[in-house]
Design a protein around this motif. Structure first.
Motif, PDB file in Angstrom:
ATOM      1  N   GLU A  89       0.833  -1.209   0.000  1.00 54.80           N
ATOM      2  CA  GLU A  89       0.000   0.000   0.000  1.00 54.80           C
ATOM      3  C   GLU A  89       0.866   1.257   0.000  1.00 54.80           C
ATOM      4  O   GLU A  89       0.522   2.262  -0.642  1.00 54.80           O
ATOM      5  CB  GLU A  89      -0.928  -0.003   1.216  1.00 54.80           C
ATOM      6  N   ASP A  90       1.991   1.208   0.708  1.00 51.94           N
ATOM      7  CA  ASP A  90       2.899   2.360   0.708  1.00 51.94           C
ATOM      8  C   ASP A  90       3.460   2.608  -0.693  1.00 51.94           C
ATOM      9  O   ASP A  90       3.569   3.761  -1.136  1.00 51.94           O
ATOM     10  CB  ASP A  90       4.052   2.126   1.694  1.00 51.94           C
ATOM     11  N   GLU A  91       3.823   1.540  -1.396  1.00 48.62           N
ATOM     12  CA  GLU A  91       4.325   1.697  -2.764  1.00 48.62           C
ATOM     13  C   GLU A  91       3.248   2.302  -3.665  1.00 48.62           C
ATOM     14  O   GLU A  91       3.538   3.160  -4.509  1.00 48.62           O
ATOM     15  CB  GLU A  91       4.783   0.350  -3.321  1.00 48.62           C
ATOM     16  N   TRP A  92       2.009   1.838  -3.504  1.00 51.48           N
ATOM     17  CA  TRP A  92       0.902   2.342  -4.322  1.00 51.48           C
ATOM     18  C   TRP A  92       0.633   3.813  -4.027  1.00 51.48           C
ATOM     19  O   TRP A  92       0.401   4.606  -4.932  1.00 51.48           O
ATOM     20  CB  TRP A  92      -0.329   1.494  -4.080  1.00 51.48           C
ATOM     21  N   ARG A  93       0.685   4.182  -2.745  1.00 48.32           N
ATOM     22  CA  ARG A  93       0.482   5.587  -2.377  1.00 48.32           C
ATOM     23  C   ARG A  93       1.559   6.465  -3.011  1.00 48.32           C
ATOM     24  O   ARG A  93       1.264   7.537  -3.549  1.00 48.32           O
ATOM     25  CB  ARG A  93       0.515   5.725  -0.858  1.00 48.32           C
ATOM     26  N   ALA A  94       2.808   6.008  -2.972  1.00 47.45           N
ATOM     27  CA  ALA A  94       3.899   6.780  -3.571  1.00 47.45           C
ATOM     28  C   ALA A  94       3.706   6.929  -5.074  1.00 47.45           C
ATOM     29  O   ALA A  94       3.960   7.993  -5.648  1.00 47.45           O
ATOM     30  CB  ALA A  94       5.240   6.106  -3.261  1.00 47.45           C
TER      31      ALA A  94
END
Length: 430
Positions: A89-94
């Motif tokens: 999810e952090d990668e997607w947010r970035a």
């Protein structure tokens, strides 16, 4: 061009990507680096925009590496699933924030491969070790080294098996977050959804490991991505005095490896140093070496930038991480590798094959007499001369700049040429 770089792991998994990000920024590109918050200071210190990734993954990695027993490591490892899912999810947010044209990612950053499919954008696997199948050597994480042609090529199937461990988390991410169809549990992480190969940039030097002749064109070796920090670091006065008081010492340090048995390991190292009669600098790292007392010819420190310290050494002894290996050879220093796990035995074999160090000395058989003999071999005139020659050639490379040119080339080809003429594989752009 907007480039999102994603990686996590230990410092050796992050530092090269900071160097790449700096090179991209210097060439006028917009870049952000997504990595655990524990490395945010290092990223921003070099002027690179930071994209958030929770620090839990780094903290758990440290805990696993510091665990005193294999049983404790297995217990801790059970917590990785939920943390990996949060990291996706952090990668997607970035990615949503930057809206990248290109995604560059370490294999541990599991979300980027799927995010590239969702966005229909350029993806590039970026690694300091080779993961593209070849008959010339087995996948570096396989313990055996001399398998032979077809078995070497077959060994790369282990990557698919390793990927299966996280398939539940990645498929949940694909379906619930990205709105994509799930993949087979044994889907090849080196293949795109359309079956074409994921292009790969390998950040090691061909001076140590020449590019295999049977690799496809989309697998490129760029040279190392070195992050120079010597001009940002002031050595302790005591270290400076120690270095000035005598001939160059040997370096011994095991980075993030081996907190278990740290005291007995340090005792073995100190005995080996005594047997050689050499001076030494010992780096404790994450706790791989621990000594309450040491002789006057030994200096203990926690850590120091390799690009500052290694040129001042006579030889280097370490665990064999790709970053440490290349940093030692860049400094022109003969290298003794004492591997723990993973790709470290592989780099030990490569060092020996290149004539820049003795045969690796595995940690499971680390004895003072054997280590002392390996150090003597590293200090021999023949090995010293070969290491100096290899170091000179590595210093002439600019791996990060080469990688930038390849990323620019692929981005241009992706957007401006028909799929049939794209040498790095067909487009999935929509």
């Amino acid at each position: 061009m907007r480039v999102l770089i994603s990686t996590y792991g230990t410092r050796g998994d992050v530092q090269p990507f900071v160097a790449l990000a700096k090179a991209l920024k210097a060439h006028g590109h917009v870049v952000a680096l997504c990595t655990p918050t524990g490395f945010r200071g290092m990223v921003e210190r070099h002027g690179i925009p930071y994209a958030h990734m929770d620090n839990a993954v780094l903290e758990l990695t440290e805990s696993v590496l510091r665990a005193p027993t294999r049983a404790e490591q297995r217990r801790l490892f059970k917590g990785f699933g939920a943390i990996v899912r949060a990291g996706l999810e952090d990668e997607w947010r970035a990615a949503r924030e930057l809206k990248p044209d290109v995604l560059v990612y370490h294999s541990k950053a599991l979300g980027s491969h799927h995010i590239a499919e969702k966005l229909g954008t350029v993806e590039l696997l970026a690694m300091p070790l080779p993961l593209t199948p070849t008959r010339e050597f087995p996948v570096p994480i396989v313990p055996g080294f001399r398998l032979g042609g077809w078995l070497n090529a077959l060994s790369y199937r282990v990557l698919t098996l390793a990927n299966a461990v996280w398939a539940g988390a990645t498929n949940d991410f694909r379906v619930k977050t990205l709105g994509l169809a799930p993949l087979s549990r044994f889907a090849d992480p080196m293949k795109k959804a359309d079956g074409s190969a994921v292009p790969a940039l390998y950040a090691f030097s061909e001076q140590l490991l020449p590019r295999p002749t049977d690799w496809p064109p989309q697998a490129r070796v760029t040279g190392c991505w070195f992050l120079d920090e010597a001009d940002r670091w002031t050595p302790p006065a005591e270290l400076q005095s120690f270095l000035e008081e005598g001939p160059p010492p040997i370096y011994v340090g095991f980075g993030s490896m081996g907190a278990a048995h740290a005291e007995s390991r340090a005792a073995t190292v100190l005995k080996a140093v005594a047997l050689t009669g050499e001076r030494a600098v010992l780096a404790t790292g994450w706790g791989g070496l621990k000594a309450h007392e040491h002789p006057a010819n030994v200096f203990m420190l926690e850590s120091a930038p390799h690009d500052w310290l290694f040129p001042r050494m006579s030889a280097v002894v370490h665990h064999g991480g790709a970053g440490s290996t290349m940093a030692g050879l860049r400094a022109g220093k003969a290298t003794v590798i004492c591997p723990f796990l993973g790709d470290q035995p592989f780099w030990g074999h490569m060092v020996h094959r290149a004539g820049v160090g003795p045969q690796p000395v595995p940690q499971k058989s680390l004895k003072a007499e054997r280590l002392a003999e390996a150090i003597r071999t590293a200090l021999s005139s023949t090995v010293q001369a070969q290491a100096a020659a290899v170091g000179e050639r590595i210093r002439a490379e600019d791996g990060a700049a080469h990688a930038v040119r390849l990323i620019e080339q692929m981005h241009w080809e992706w957007g401006h040429r028909p799929a049939a003429f794209r040498p790095w594989g067909p487009s999935r752009r929509r």
